[in-house]
Design a protein around this motif. Structure first.
Motif, PDB file in Angstrom:
ATOM      1  N   ILE A   1       0.700  -1.169  -0.009  1.00  0.00           N
ATOM      2  CA  ILE A   1       0.111  -0.117   0.043  1.00  0.00           C
ATOM      3  C   ILE A   1       1.047   1.246  -0.003  1.00  0.00           C
ATOM      4  O   ILE A   1       0.640   2.281  -0.614  1.00  0.00           O
ATOM      5  CB  ILE A   1      -1.100  -0.036   1.241  1.00  0.00           C
ATOM      6  N   THR A   2       1.895   1.091   0.852  1.00  0.00           N
ATOM      7  CA  THR A   2       2.734   2.301   0.853  1.00  0.00           C
ATOM      8  C   THR A   2       4.030   2.255   0.663  1.00  0.00           C
ATOM      9  O   THR A   2       4.864   1.155   0.806  1.00  0.00           O
ATOM     10  CB  THR A   2       2.828   2.831   2.482  1.00  0.00           C
TER      11      THR A   2
ATOM     12  N   PRO B   1       1.401   6.637  -0.720  1.00  0.00           N
ATOM     13  CA  PRO B   1       0.798   5.501  -1.190  1.00  0.00           C
ATOM     14  C   PRO B   1       1.094   5.066  -2.755  1.00  0.00           C
ATOM     15  O   PRO B   1       1.444   5.833  -3.546  1.00  0.00           O
ATOM     16  CB  PRO B   1      -0.935   6.087  -1.386  1.00  0.00           C
ATOM     17  N   VAL B   2       1.143   3.690  -2.972  1.00  0.00           N
ATOM     18  CA  VAL B   2       1.725   3.269  -4.210  1.00  0.00           C
ATOM     19  C   VAL B   2       0.983   3.968  -5.458  1.00  0.00           C
ATOM     20  O   VAL B   2       1.826   4.382  -6.201  1.00  0.00           O
ATOM     21  CB  VAL B   2       1.853   1.619  -4.159  1.00  0.00           C
ATOM     22  N   ASP B   3      -0.303   4.269  -5.068  1.00  0.00           N
ATOM     23  CA  ASP B   3      -0.768   4.802  -6.299  1.00  0.00           C
ATOM     24  C   ASP B   3      -0.524   6.333  -6.670  1.00  0.00           C
ATOM     25  O   ASP B   3      -0.872   6.664  -7.756  1.00  0.00           O
ATOM     26  CB  ASP B   3      -2.360   4.648  -6.196  1.00  0.00           C
TER      27      ASP B   3
ATOM     28  N   HIS C   1       2.541  10.201  -9.726  1.00  0.00           N
ATOM     29  CA  HIS C   1       2.606  11.734  -9.887  1.00  0.00           C
ATOM     30  C   HIS C   1       3.020  12.648  -9.097  1.00  0.00           C
ATOM     31  O   HIS C   1       3.561  13.567  -9.242  1.00  0.00           O
ATOM     32  CB  HIS C   1       0.977  12.033 -10.221  1.00  0.00           C
ATOM     33  N   ARG C   2       3.300  11.969  -7.651  1.00  0.00           N
ATOM     34  CA  ARG C   2       3.979  12.787  -6.807  1.00  0.00           C
ATOM     35  C   ARG C   2       5.460  12.692  -6.655  1.00  0.00           C
ATOM     36  O   ARG C   2       5.914  14.104  -6.008  1.00  0.00           O
ATOM     37  CB  ARG C   2       3.453  12.308  -5.361  1.00  0.00           C
ATOM     38  N   LEU C   3       6.023  12.045  -7.115  1.00  0.00           N
ATOM     39  CA  LEU C   3       7.503  12.019  -7.423  1.00  0.00           C
ATOM     40  C   LEU C   3       8.173  12.363  -8.808  1.00  0.00           C
ATOM     41  O   LEU C   3       8.976  11.833  -9.373  1.00  0.00           O
ATOM     42  CB  LEU C   3       8.335  10.968  -6.852  1.00  0.00           C
ATOM     43  N   GLY C   4       7.166  12.859  -9.715  1.00  0.00           N
ATOM     44  CA  GLY C   4       7.345  13.099 -10.956  1.00  0.00           C
ATOM     45  C   GLY C   4       8.458  13.701 -11.497  1.00  0.00           C
ATOM     46  O   GLY C   4       9.240  13.786 -12.510  1.00  0.00           O
TER      47      GLY C   4
ATOM     48  N   LEU D   1      11.524   5.089 -13.020  1.00  0.00           N
ATOM     49  CA  LEU D   1      11.304   3.850 -12.433  1.00  0.00           C
ATOM     50  C   LEU D   1      10.228   3.775 -11.424  1.00  0.00           C
ATOM     51  O   LEU D   1       9.666   2.635 -11.495  1.00  0.00           O
ATOM     52  CB  LEU D   1      12.878   3.348 -11.923  1.00  0.00           C
ATOM     53  N   LEU D   2      10.035   4.571 -10.483  1.00  0.00           N
ATOM     54  CA  LEU D   2       8.987   4.495  -9.550  1.00  0.00           C
ATOM     55  C   LEU D   2       7.609   4.672 -10.152  1.00  0.00           C
ATOM     56  O   LEU D   2       6.701   3.874  -9.814  1.00  0.00           O
ATOM     57  CB  LEU D   2       9.163   5.852  -8.671  1.00  0.00           C
ATOM     58  N   GLN D   3       7.545   5.365 -11.448  1.00  0.00           N
ATOM     59  CA  GLN D   3       6.097   5.209 -12.122  1.00  0.00           C
ATOM     60  C   GLN D   3       5.844   3.944 -12.854  1.00  0.00           C
ATOM     61  O   GLN D   3       4.807   3.594 -12.421  1.00  0.00           O
ATOM     62  CB  GLN D   3       6.094   6.506 -13.177  1.00  0.00           C
ATOM     63  N   GLU D   4       6.939   3.219 -13.220  1.00  0.00           N
ATOM     64  CA  GLU D   4       7.013   2.035 -13.558  1.00  0.00           C
ATOM     65  C   GLU D   4       6.600   1.030 -12.727  1.00  0.00           C
ATOM     66  O   GLU D   4       5.633   0.036 -12.819  1.00  0.00           O
ATOM     67  CB  GLU D   4       8.173   1.540 -14.667  1.00  0.00           C
ATOM     68  N   LEU D   5       7.421   1.004 -11.723  1.00  0.00           N
ATOM     69  CA  LEU D   5       7.000   0.282 -10.532  1.00  0.00           C
ATOM     70  C   LEU D   5       5.488  -0.027 -10.173  1.00  0.00           C
ATOM     71  O   LEU D   5       4.882  -0.926  -9.706  1.00  0.00           O
ATOM     72  CB  LEU D   5       7.916   0.510  -9.223  1.00  0.00           C
ATOM     73  N   ALA D   6       5.097   1.440  -9.751  1.00  0.00           N
ATOM     74  CA  ALA D   6       3.716   1.793  -9.319  1.00  0.00           C
ATOM     75  C   ALA D   6       2.731   1.106 -10.299  1.00  0.00           C
ATOM     76  O   ALA D   6       1.658   0.528 -10.064  1.00  0.00           O
ATOM     77  CB  ALA D   6       3.485   3.231  -9.106  1.00  0.00           C
ATOM     78  N   LYS D   7       2.942   1.498 -11.650  1.00  0.00           N
ATOM     79  CA  LYS D   7       2.003   0.879 -12.680  1.00  0.00           C
ATOM     80  C   LYS D   7       1.998  -0.657 -12.610  1.00  0.00           C
ATOM     81  O   LYS D   7       0.794  -1.249 -12.646  1.00  0.00           O
ATOM     82  CB  LYS D   7       2.498   1.431 -13.977  1.00  0.00           C
ATOM     83  N   ALA D   8       3.175  -1.241 -12.491  1.00  0.00           N
ATOM     84  CA  ALA D   8       3.336  -2.692 -12.412  1.00  0.00           C
ATOM     85  C   ALA D   8       2.463  -3.437 -11.128  1.00  0.00           C
ATOM     86  O   ALA D   8       1.849  -4.343 -11.298  1.00  0.00           O
ATOM     87  CB  ALA D   8       4.572  -3.235 -12.329  1.00  0.00           C
ATOM     88  N   ILE D   9       2.782  -2.792 -10.080  1.00  0.00           N
ATOM     89  CA  ILE D   9       2.034  -3.132  -8.713  1.00  0.00           C
ATOM     90  C   ILE D   9       0.659  -2.996  -8.897  1.00  0.00           C
ATOM     91  O   ILE D   9      -0.145  -3.802  -8.839  1.00  0.00           O
ATOM     92  CB  ILE D   9       2.441  -2.374  -7.463  1.00  0.00           C
TER      93      ILE D   9
END
Length: 93
Positions: free
Chosen positions: A14-15, A30-32, A36-39, A61-69
């Motif tokens: 979740i986080t 939050p993962v979701d 956008h928060r660390l863009g 990479l964080l955007q890709e990770l979030a999308k994959a999760i």
């Protein structure tokens, strides 16, 4: 040696907690919201650049990770996927 393993289901992701390499402040998001928060790829506290958050083809990479999760969490296979790691509190020699 006996070992106890700790399993974490995808639904429990979740986080995400990130620690700035410069000021050492910890940021929990939050993962979701990683997409956008660390863009800007900067620490939200000291605004220092966070190296290593850009992968091949300048992809965040964080955007890709979030999308994959998120994709895995909504997949029918999610109930069958766990992340397993050693539980250091119960590992004995």
């Amino acid at each position: 040696m006996s070992r106890t393993l700790f399993a974490l289901r995808l639904s429990e992701l979740i986080t995400a907690r990130l620690t700035c390499p410069k000021c050492k402040s910890a940021t929990e998001l939050p993962v979701d919201q990683l997409t956008h928060r660390l863009g800007d790829r900067q620490c939200p506290v000291c605004r220092a650049d966070w190296p290593g958050l850009v992968g091949p083809n300048e992809r965040h990479l964080l955007q890709e990770l979030a999308k994959a999760i998120q994709a895995l969490q909504t997949s029918p296979a999610a109930a069958h996927i766990e992340f397993v790691m050693d539980d250091p509190d119960t590992t004995a020699d």
